[in-house]
Design an enzyme around this catalytic site. Structure first.
Site, PDB file in Angstrom:
ATOM      1  N   ARG A  91      -0.401  -6.200  -3.936  1.00 52.74           N
ATOM      2  CA  ARG A  91       0.038  -5.162  -4.872  1.00 52.74           C
ATOM      3  C   ARG A  91       1.195  -4.322  -4.312  1.00 52.74           C
ATOM      4  NH1 ARG A  91      -4.356  -4.942  -7.128  1.00 52.74           N
ATOM      5  NH2 ARG A  91      -5.137  -5.017  -5.020  1.00 52.74           N
ATOM      6  N   THR A  92       0.969  -3.758  -3.152  1.00 53.90           N
ATOM      7  CA  THR A  92       1.987  -2.854  -2.603  1.00 53.90           C
ATOM      8  C   THR A  92       3.255  -3.637  -2.259  1.00 53.90           C
ATOM      9  OG1 THR A  92       0.209  -1.488  -1.739  1.00 53.90           O
ATOM     10  CG2 THR A  92       2.394  -1.091  -0.848  1.00 53.90           C
ATOM     11  N   LYS A 120       5.489 -15.077  21.143  1.00 50.73           N
ATOM     12  CA  LYS A 120       6.121 -15.484  22.409  1.00 50.73           C
ATOM     13  C   LYS A 120       6.101 -14.337  23.418  1.00 50.73           C
ATOM     14  CE  LYS A 120       9.518 -18.490  20.147  1.00 50.73           C
ATOM     15  NZ  LYS A 120      10.954 -18.586  19.882  1.00 50.73           N
ATOM     16  N   ARG A 141       4.109  -2.190   6.549  1.00 51.50           N
ATOM     17  CA  ARG A 141       2.661  -1.960   6.570  1.00 51.50           C
ATOM     18  C   ARG A 141       2.169  -2.497   7.905  1.00 51.50           C
ATOM     19  NH1 ARG A 141      -1.784  -3.206   1.960  1.00 51.50           N
ATOM     20  NH2 ARG A 141      -0.881  -1.263   1.234  1.00 51.50           N
ATOM     21  N   HIS A 174      -1.023   6.474   3.561  1.00 49.24           N
ATOM     22  CA  HIS A 174      -0.383   5.587   2.586  1.00 49.24           C
ATOM     23  C   HIS A 174       0.417   6.499   1.646  1.00 49.24           C
ATOM     24  CE1 HIS A 174       0.457   2.191   0.201  1.00 49.24           C
ATOM     25  NE2 HIS A 174      -0.738   1.660   0.090  1.00 49.24           N
TER      26      HIS A 174
HETATM   27  C1  NCD Z   1      -5.259   0.342  -0.633  1.00 50.18           C
HETATM   28  C2  NCD Z   1      -4.733   0.177   0.779  1.00 50.18           C
HETATM   29  O1  NCD Z   1      -4.217  -0.871   1.152  1.00 50.18           O
HETATM   30  O2  NCD Z   1      -4.845   1.153   1.489  1.00 50.18           O
HETATM   31  N1  NCD Z   1      -4.654  -0.479  -1.558  1.00 50.18           N
HETATM   32  C3  NCD Z   1      -3.374  -0.218  -1.998  1.00 50.18           C
HETATM   33  O3  NCD Z   1      -2.425  -0.142  -1.245  1.00 50.18           O
HETATM   34  N2  NCD Z   1      -3.218  -0.012  -3.315  1.00 50.18           N
HETATM   35  C4  NCD Z   1      -6.711   0.455  -0.737  1.00 50.18           C
HETATM   36  C5  NCD Z   1      -7.602  -0.662  -0.254  1.00 50.18           C
HETATM   37  O4  NCD Z   1      -7.218  -1.552   0.473  1.00 50.18           O
HETATM   38  O5  NCD Z   1      -8.777  -0.591  -0.626  1.00 50.18           O
END
Ligand code: NCD
Length: 363
Positions: A91-92, A120, A141, A174
């Protein structure tokens, strides 16, 4: 990068920077009153959130017309962004990818660290520095909190500092999810005085839910928002967040079940139990039905309350709730794309062009 020299982050050693609280770090991520990096929710104040929401709305409306879309596609067409996702995400990842595409940014991505030179023995610093050489922005991320900060600091101390956007850091933060949550709440409460004065509950895994930790902080920027934390004791919200609420004189309740509070809420922010962080199955004993939306709880909720969820969901938000007009979780997904496009336009200082194009269009 235009006027940014990475000056503040250049003036501090990593050891000294690492000792600062998120609030103390925030000014280091800014450049002349504008966000350059987006790492912590603590960077965003009310004026900034209002601005991002307004920009997201203009972008959303412009993208509906051919002329508007052609304009957006030109806005950052000379820039490239790297999506570095060293943790599962669909999603993100797609939300940022779509936001980049809307603004005409070219993108590249690394999602599987087993294909990078880290195997490596390359240091994470060198890996990211290599990526940064090809692009004008890193969206990342990472499973450990603090690495986005490290990258911002490290790049500030090179000749080519570029913006770093945190798309989820460990169990910690986040910030862009929290921004899209704010945008969704603001749109939901548009005809009811906005977010100010509302009662907002967080339900589920509040200890490891980074979206909750970021959003609880952002809500401190609104007037008289009362927060309610509904979770089993071992998954309750962190003391650091409660201390931040206390400092901002925010009122809150900490409860273990939803039933006693559900009838008074204006918004219910559901989350899943994040058992991938369990060391030894400690969340297995939790009665998830206590932290779920049920028919009885829907009936007890106010008619104009809203239900949010960052997704992915499990049994805490059954699919039949999607048909309830109070459910906003699919809108959040779509709002995320507009909010992220707005943030990227702001970071690259192209937001003024959106204002001007939009003003011409509606004149
Ligand atoms: C969340 C996350 O990755 O922190 N999802 C997201 O980014 N929409 C929540 C989750 O993983 O439950």
């Amino acid at each position: 990068m235009s006027r940014y020299q990475g000056d503040r982050l250049k003036d501090i050693t990593w050891d000294a920077f690492e000792k600062l609280t998120p609030g103390e770090r925030a000014p280091y991520f800014q450049n002349q009153g504008r966000q350059f990096h987006a790492v912590y929710a603590q960077q965003f104040d009310r004026a900034f959130m209002d601005r991002i929401c307004a920009l997201a709305t203009m972008t959303r409306k412009l993208a509906k017309t051919r002329g508007g879309m052609t304009f957006l596609q030109e806005l950052l067409s000379e820039k490239r962004a790297m999506l570095y996702f060293a943790q599962p995400s669909s999603r993100t990842f797609l939300s940022f990818l779509s936001a980049c595409q809307i603004l005409g940014l070219k993108t590249s991505s690394v999602r599987d660290t087993s294909t990078s030179s880290e195997v490596k023995g390359e240091s994470p610093d060198d890996t990211v520095r290599t990526f940064s050489s090809y692009v004008d922005m890193i969206i990342m991320r990472y499973p450990q909190g603090g690495f986005a900060d490290r990258v911002a600091w490290m790049l500030a101390n090179t000749e080519r500092p570029i913006p770093v956007v945190n798309a989820g850091s460990g169990k910690d933060q986040h910030p862009t999810q929290a921004l899209l949550d704010i945008y969704t709440l603001q749109r939901s409460f548009e005809s009811r005085g906005g977010i100010d004065g509302k009662r907002i509950a967080f339900v589920g895994d509040l200890a490891r839910g980074r979206t909750v930790r970021s959003l609880a902080w952002l809500l401190t920027q609104y007037e008289n928002v009362h927060q309610v934390f509904v979770a089993p004791q071992q998954l309750q919200i962190g003391e650091d967040i409660l201390a931040a609420l206390d400092r901002s004189h925010v009122t809150y309740d900490i409860v273990e079940t939803l039933d006693g509070v559900v009838g008074d809420l204006d918004a219910v922010y559901m989350t899943r139990i994040q058992d991938e962080w369990d060391a030894s199955g400690e969340s297995r004993s939790i009665d998830i039905s206590q932290y779920a939306i049920t028919e009885a709880r829907l009936a007890a909720m106010k008619q104009d309350a809203v239900i949010l969820h960052p997704l992915p969901r499990r049994s805490e938000l059954p699919p039949h709730v999607d048909r309830d007009p109070r459910a906003m979780h699919w809108r959040q997904v779509r709002n995320g794309m507009w909010t992220r496009a707005a943030l990227i336009a702001h970071i690259f200082e192209r937001d003024g062009e959106i204002d001007r194009y939009y003003a011409d269009l509606v004149r």
